[in-house]
Design a protein around this motif. Structure first.
Motif: not given
Length: 341
Positions: A226-230, A261-281
């Protein structure tokens, strides 16, 4: 390469937490990634309990990331182990009341947030430094805190939960030095848990971030990225811009190359930047260049470990100084007499 085990940190108050999970998109993405959520337990609110129930129902594992009120230090540290133990008892009562299921419990070991803020505020900096110096010379606190926290870890395990700890990477160097300098001074606690997550947030480490991540990752059970935000409100002096997608994916690839393994900080930062959906592909098979400067970081760590070892044993310096003075005196006494003309 297979996708690594992913855990997302989420550290939100009830209202923004409810907003983040409004609808099913975030939960669907977490399920598609087979990801775990490490949920910050900022409170024991009905909103937080209802979210955990939703996640339990759809099979998203949730780790209870225990936190304290800000006035008690927020994170767990060497001086608030009694409050941490009391917090766990409150957590258990809340869990029973709402019938919540947990995949584990997370203990976040960091400096008291109030002390950290004081260090970066001009008005309180001098007093904060004086307090740190007093703590540096108090060796007894370390043993008391370790006993207190290890008893808490044992109780959590006895209740059926695996325990993971979130640690600053420098604890690894202190452990190698068999020292307690950072623990005494900054309130860290060297714990034995089921999984140690090193918080290797490259966004907070400037241009050296990726090299530091690469250096410490082999010694982590899981790598904090991280940090991706939050996150909590911190002084401007230690704030950093969130990772871009390119920086974020570079760090993910470096972790995969280390087989971690990876712990990502944070979920809210990933959602705000559109990262979460991108990780699926995301293509996990692609590698990343080994960071320039990795060898230099290793050398700096070796020197830092030696410094910690020496600070833990100041008598070594005194003995060495006394030896040099003694040898100088002996050489002076043994000098041959000068011929007289």
């Amino acid at each position: 390469m297979a996708q690594p085990q992913l855990t997302f940190f989420c550290e939100l108050a009830p209202e923004p937490l409810e907003k983040l999970f409004n609808g099913r998109f975030v939960i669907d993405d977490l399920k598609a990634l087979n990801a775990t959520l490490s949920l910050g337990i900022l409170d024991f609110s009905p909103t937080r309990a209802e979210l955990v129930k939703r996640l339990n129902k759809v099979g998203v594992p949730v780790v209870a990331w225990l936190l304290l009120p800000v006035e008690d230090g927020y994170w767990f540290n060497i001086d608030n182990y009694d409050k941490a133990a009391a917090r766990y008892q409150d957590f258990k009562a809340w869990t029973r009341e709402h019938g919540l299921e947990w995949a584990g419990v997370g203990l976040d070991i960091e400096m008291d947030i109030n002390e950290m803020r004081a260090l970066f505020e001009r008005a309180g900096r001098r007093a904060a430094v004086r307090r740190l110096l007093r703590k540096f010379v108090d060796h007894q606190r370390v043993a008391r805190a370790r006993r207190g926290y290890q008893a808490l870890v044992d109780e959590i395990r006895a209740d059926g939960y695996p325990v993971e700890s979130y640690q600053f990477p420098l604890i690894v160097d202190e452990r190698s030095a068999r020292a307690t300098v950072l623990q005494r001074t900054f309130g860290l606690v060297d714990l034995v848990t089921d999984r140690e997550v090193l918080m290797l947030y490259s966004s907070s480490m400037g241009t050296w971030g990726k090299a530091i991540l690469w250096s410490y990752a082999p010694e982590a059970d899981s790598v904090g990225v991280g940090i991706t935000g939050g996150g909590v409100d911190l002084p401007d002096a230690i704030k950093a811009d969130p990772l871009t997608w390119e920086e974020f994916t570079r760090d993910l690839r470096l972790c995969v190359m280390q087989g971690k393994p990876i712990h990502i900080f944070s979920l809210e930062g990933c959602v705000a930047q559109g990262f979460l959906a991108k990780l699926n592909t995301f293509n996990w098979d692609q590698g990343a260049p080994i960071p320039v400067g990795a060898n230099r970081v290793r050398g700096i760590r070796t020197a830092f470990t030696a410094l910690l070892w020496t600070l833990e044993r100041p008598w070594v310096l005194l003995f060495g100084l006394a030896t040099l003075i003694g040898l100088g005196f002996l050489f002076k006494q043994s000098e041959p007499p000068q011929d007289k003309c």
